[in-house]
Design a protein around this motif. Structure first.
Motif, mmCIF file in Angstrom:
data_model
loop_
_atom_site.group_PDB
_atom_site.id
_atom_site.type_symbol
_atom_site.label_atom_id
_atom_site.label_comp_id
_atom_site.label_asym_id
_atom_site.label_seq_id
_atom_site.Cartn_x
_atom_site.Cartn_y
_atom_site.Cartn_z
ATOM 1 N N GLU A 107 -0.454 7.269 1.020
ATOM 2 C CA GLU A 107 -1.827 7.847 0.902
ATOM 3 C C GLU A 107 -2.816 6.729 1.235
ATOM 4 O OE1 GLU A 107 -2.193 9.985 -2.873
ATOM 5 O OE2 GLU A 107 -0.417 11.049 -2.677
ATOM 6 N N GLU A 108 -2.753 5.649 0.689
ATOM 7 C CA GLU A 108 -3.526 4.441 0.909
ATOM 8 C C GLU A 108 -3.554 4.037 2.577
ATOM 9 O OE1 GLU A 108 -3.692 2.087 -3.355
ATOM 10 O OE2 GLU A 108 -2.088 1.797 -1.799
ATOM 11 N N LEU A 109 -2.433 3.998 3.073
ATOM 12 C CA LEU A 109 -2.462 3.842 4.435
ATOM 13 C C LEU A 109 -3.118 4.933 5.167
ATOM 14 C CD1 LEU A 109 1.181 2.333 4.631
ATOM 15 C CD2 LEU A 109 -0.932 1.250 5.473
ATOM 16 N N LEU A 110 -2.757 6.273 5.075
ATOM 17 C CA LEU A 110 -3.398 7.224 5.475
ATOM 18 C C LEU A 110 -4.803 7.316 5.417
ATOM 19 C CD1 LEU A 110 -0.791 10.161 4.917
ATOM 20 C CD2 LEU A 110 -1.239 8.939 7.237
ATOM 21 N N LEU A 140 0.878 -1.199 -0.029
ATOM 22 C CA LEU A 140 -0.026 0.056 -0.162
ATOM 23 C C LEU A 140 0.931 1.210 0.071
ATOM 24 C CD1 LEU A 140 -2.461 -1.141 2.727
ATOM 25 C CD2 LEU A 140 -2.997 -1.021 0.210
ATOM 26 N N SER A 141 0.316 2.184 -0.705
ATOM 27 C CA SER A 141 0.972 3.511 -0.662
ATOM 28 C C SER A 141 1.134 4.284 0.665
ATOM 29 C CB SER A 141 0.909 4.543 -1.754
ATOM 30 O OG SER A 141 -0.672 4.832 -1.638
#
Length: 127
Positions: free
Chosen positions: A7-10, A4-5
Motif C-alpha cells: 500500500e505504501e509503494l502504491l 515498505l508495504s
C-alpha cells in the motif's frame, strides 16, 4: 532502509508523473535485469502455439466443392453417391458451389471423396 508495504509503494507511485514512473520502470528493469513486457509477449505467443498444434492434429475435415467443372452431371452423380441427397438436392448443392459436400469426416473419407469428385471433373478443397 525500512521495508515498505504494498500500500505504501502504491501510494508513492500514485504521486509520480507518467514520465517519472516510466523512468522508474526503466531503472527497475536495468537493476534487476527483467523486462516488464515479457509476460505480455509470452501470453501473446501461447494462443499462436495452441493454434499451430490444433492444425497439426486436425482429425475432422470438410470436403468443399469449389466448382463443378465441365462434367456437371457426373459431379451430381458423385455427390449423390457420397451423400444421402436426392437428385434435386444434389443438383442444388452443385449449382450453389462453393459448398461443403461432407463435413466433419476423417482424413481417409475426405481424401476418398476428393478423389472421386475430382475424377468426375470437380474442383475440391479440404478444410
Amino acid at each position: 532502509m525500512a521495508k515498505l508495504s504494498t500500500e505504501e509503494l502504491l501510494e508513492a507511485f500514485s504521486e509520480l508523473s507518467l514520465i517519472e514512473l516510466s523512468e522508474f520502470v526503466k531503472a527497475f528493469e536495468e537493476k534487476f535485469e527483467v523486462t516488464a513486457a515479457a509476460p505480455v509477449a509470452a501470453a501473446g505467443a501461447a494462443p499462436v502455439a495452441a493454434a499451430a498444434e490444433a492444425e497439426e492434429e486436425q482429425t475432422e475435415f470438410d470436403v468443399v466443392l469449389e466448382a463443378a467443372g465441365d462434367k456437371k452431371i457426373g459431379v451430381i452423380k458423385e455427390v449423390r453417391a457420397l451423400t444421402s441427397l436426392g437428385l434435386k438436392e444434389a443438383k442444388d448443392l452443385v449449382d450453389s458451389a462453393p459448398k461443403a459436400v461432407l463435413e466433419g469426416v476423417n482424413k481417409e473419407t475426405a481424401d476418398k471423396a476428393k478423389e472421386q469428385l475430382e475424377g468426375a471433373g470437380a474442383t475440391i478443397t479440404l478444410k
